[in-house]
Enzyme design. Structure first.
Site, PDB file in Angstrom:
ATOM      1  N   ASN A 175       0.832  -1.214   0.000  1.00  0.00           N
ATOM      2  CA  ASN A 175       0.000   0.000   0.000  1.00  0.00           C
ATOM      3  C   ASN A 175       0.862   1.257   0.000  1.00  0.00           C
ATOM      4  O   ASN A 175       0.537   2.234  -0.675  1.00  0.00           O
ATOM      5  CB  ASN A 175      -0.949   0.002   1.203  1.00  0.00           C
ATOM      6  N   ASN A 200      -6.265   5.253   7.970  1.00  0.00           N
ATOM      7  CA  ASN A 200      -5.786   3.865   7.930  1.00  0.00           C
ATOM      8  C   ASN A 200      -6.521   3.142   6.815  1.00  0.00           C
ATOM      9  O   ASN A 200      -7.621   3.532   6.427  1.00  0.00           O
ATOM     10  CB  ASN A 200      -6.115   3.191   9.276  1.00  0.00           C
ATOM     11  N   SER A 213     -11.640  -0.612   3.360  1.00  0.00           N
ATOM     12  CA  SER A 213     -12.117   0.702   3.788  1.00  0.00           C
ATOM     13  C   SER A 213     -10.927   1.564   4.171  1.00  0.00           C
ATOM     14  O   SER A 213      -9.985   1.085   4.813  1.00  0.00           O
ATOM     15  CB  SER A 213     -13.005   0.577   5.039  1.00  0.00           C
ATOM     16  N   HIS A 241      -8.081  -0.626   5.988  1.00  0.00           N
ATOM     17  CA  HIS A 241      -8.449  -1.859   6.672  1.00  0.00           C
ATOM     18  C   HIS A 241      -9.071  -2.808   5.654  1.00  0.00           C
ATOM     19  O   HIS A 241      -9.919  -2.399   4.854  1.00  0.00           O
ATOM     20  CB  HIS A 241      -9.454  -1.556   7.793  1.00  0.00           C
ATOM     21  N   ASP A 273     -10.443   0.351  14.360  1.00  0.00           N
ATOM     22  CA  ASP A 273     -11.110   0.256  13.053  1.00  0.00           C
ATOM     23  C   ASP A 273     -12.522   0.845  13.085  1.00  0.00           C
ATOM     24  O   ASP A 273     -13.387   0.451  12.298  1.00  0.00           O
ATOM     25  CB  ASP A 273     -11.150  -1.204  12.548  1.00  0.00           C
TER      26      ASP A 273
HETATM   27  C1  GRF Z   1      -3.216  -4.601   4.006  1.00  0.00           C
HETATM   28  O1  GRF Z   1      -4.108  -5.640   3.708  1.00  0.00           O
HETATM   29  C2  GRF Z   1      -3.894  -3.543   4.838  1.00  0.00           C
HETATM   30  O2  GRF Z   1      -5.255  -3.389   4.549  1.00  0.00           O
HETATM   31  C3  GRF Z   1      -3.730  -4.097   6.229  1.00  0.00           C
HETATM   32  O3  GRF Z   1      -2.457  -4.681   6.247  1.00  0.00           O
HETATM   33  C4  GRF Z   1      -2.093  -5.054   4.928  1.00  0.00           C
HETATM   34  C5  GRF Z   1      -0.799  -4.377   4.633  1.00  0.00           C
HETATM   35  O4  GRF Z   1      -0.239  -4.774   3.417  1.00  0.00           O
HETATM   36  N1  GRF Z   1      -3.925  -3.053   7.204  1.00  0.00           N
HETATM   37  P1  GRF Z   1       0.988  -3.968   2.798  1.00  0.00           P
HETATM   38  O5  GRF Z   1       2.090  -3.940   3.846  1.00  0.00           O
HETATM   39  O6  GRF Z   1       0.504  -2.600   2.471  1.00  0.00           O
HETATM   40  O7  GRF Z   1       1.386  -4.748   1.583  1.00  0.00           O
END
Ligand code: GRF
Length: 219
Positions: free
Chosen positions: A17, A110, A139, A112, A148
């Site tokens: 992400n 954040n 989300s 989630h 959350d």
């Molecule tokens: C993602 O699925 C995010 O929604 C959750 O943790 C995971 C992190 O993945 N909070 P990355 O480190 O961004 O690949």
């Protein structure tokens, strides 16, 4: 145009992400810039994404601090030293204390991996499969003292398919996360997503007729 919003990203792991946010921020005219990336895990793969993008990245190892308050004070110092205006949690696997949440109230979001308020907490994909839901997703939300539970900025839905296991479902949701988080960051940074009375108001034309069906409406 006013200056770009300065963003700090907190990670613990692979940072996919984070990578999607870095790529979005590299586009001309994007209203946010990532000024620092902090990881509580020394080996987090995401640190390499930050460095490859030329963004300052540092480890703030929770194990090196005597308690949560000291760890979070170090995080806040690092974020404020970089003049961060908005904190993005992106796979940051430490539950933050009420004091940290209050300090960054209205300035911390954040992502989630569920359609909140369904499935807050861990193991969201396995729980979605166990519940038999036909739509799942992700989300982006403001961080509040309830885990959350903060105001939702945006959501993306994906179908749950026959034969899915938690890994296949996680991969489908993750692909949506990589599109949702930059889109939400853009709206927060340019002021089109605003926190009003505990909910997020969005100023953006939306296709009110859009619908997603699972199973699909086929004869
Ligand atoms: C993602 O699925 C995010 O929604 C959750 O943790 C995971 C992190 O993945 N909070 P990355 O480190 O961004 O690949």
């Amino acid at each position: 145009m006013a200056g770009k919003m300065k963003v700090g990203v907190l990670i613990s792991g692979r940072g996919s992400n984070l990578k999607s946010l870095l790529e979005a921020c590299a586009a001309p005219g994007f209203p946010a810039e990532i000024v620092t990336v902090l990881s509580n895990q020394p080996g987090a793969g995401g640190l390499d994404h930050a460095r490859a993008a030329g963004v300052a990245a540092a480890v703030v190892d929770h194990k090196a601090y005597d308690g949560r308050a000291a760890f979070e004070a170090a995080l806040t110092t690092a974020l404020e030293d970089a003049a961060v205006e908005l904190v993005c949690l992106a796979g940051f696997l430490r539950v933050v204390t009420p004091a940290f949440v209050r300090h960054w109230q209205g300035r911390m979001i954040n992502i989630h991996p569920s359609l909140l308020p369904l499935f807050p907490g861990l193991d969201t994909h396995a729980r979605a499969l166990a519940a038999g839901v036909k739509l799942h997703g992700c989300s982006v939300h403001y961080v509040s003292e309830e885990v959350d539970g903060g105001a939702i900025v945006g959501q993306a839905a994906v179908p749950v398919l026959a034969g899915d296991d938690p890994d296949s479902l996680a991969a489908r949701v993750l692909a949506a996360e990589h599109r949702l988080y930059p889109a939400c960051l853009r709206l927060v940074a340019d002021g089109r997503a605003r926190l009003v009375d505990g909910k997020v108001e969005i100023s953006l034309d939306c296709d009110g007729a859009a619908q997603i069906f699972n199973p699909p409406l086929r004869p």
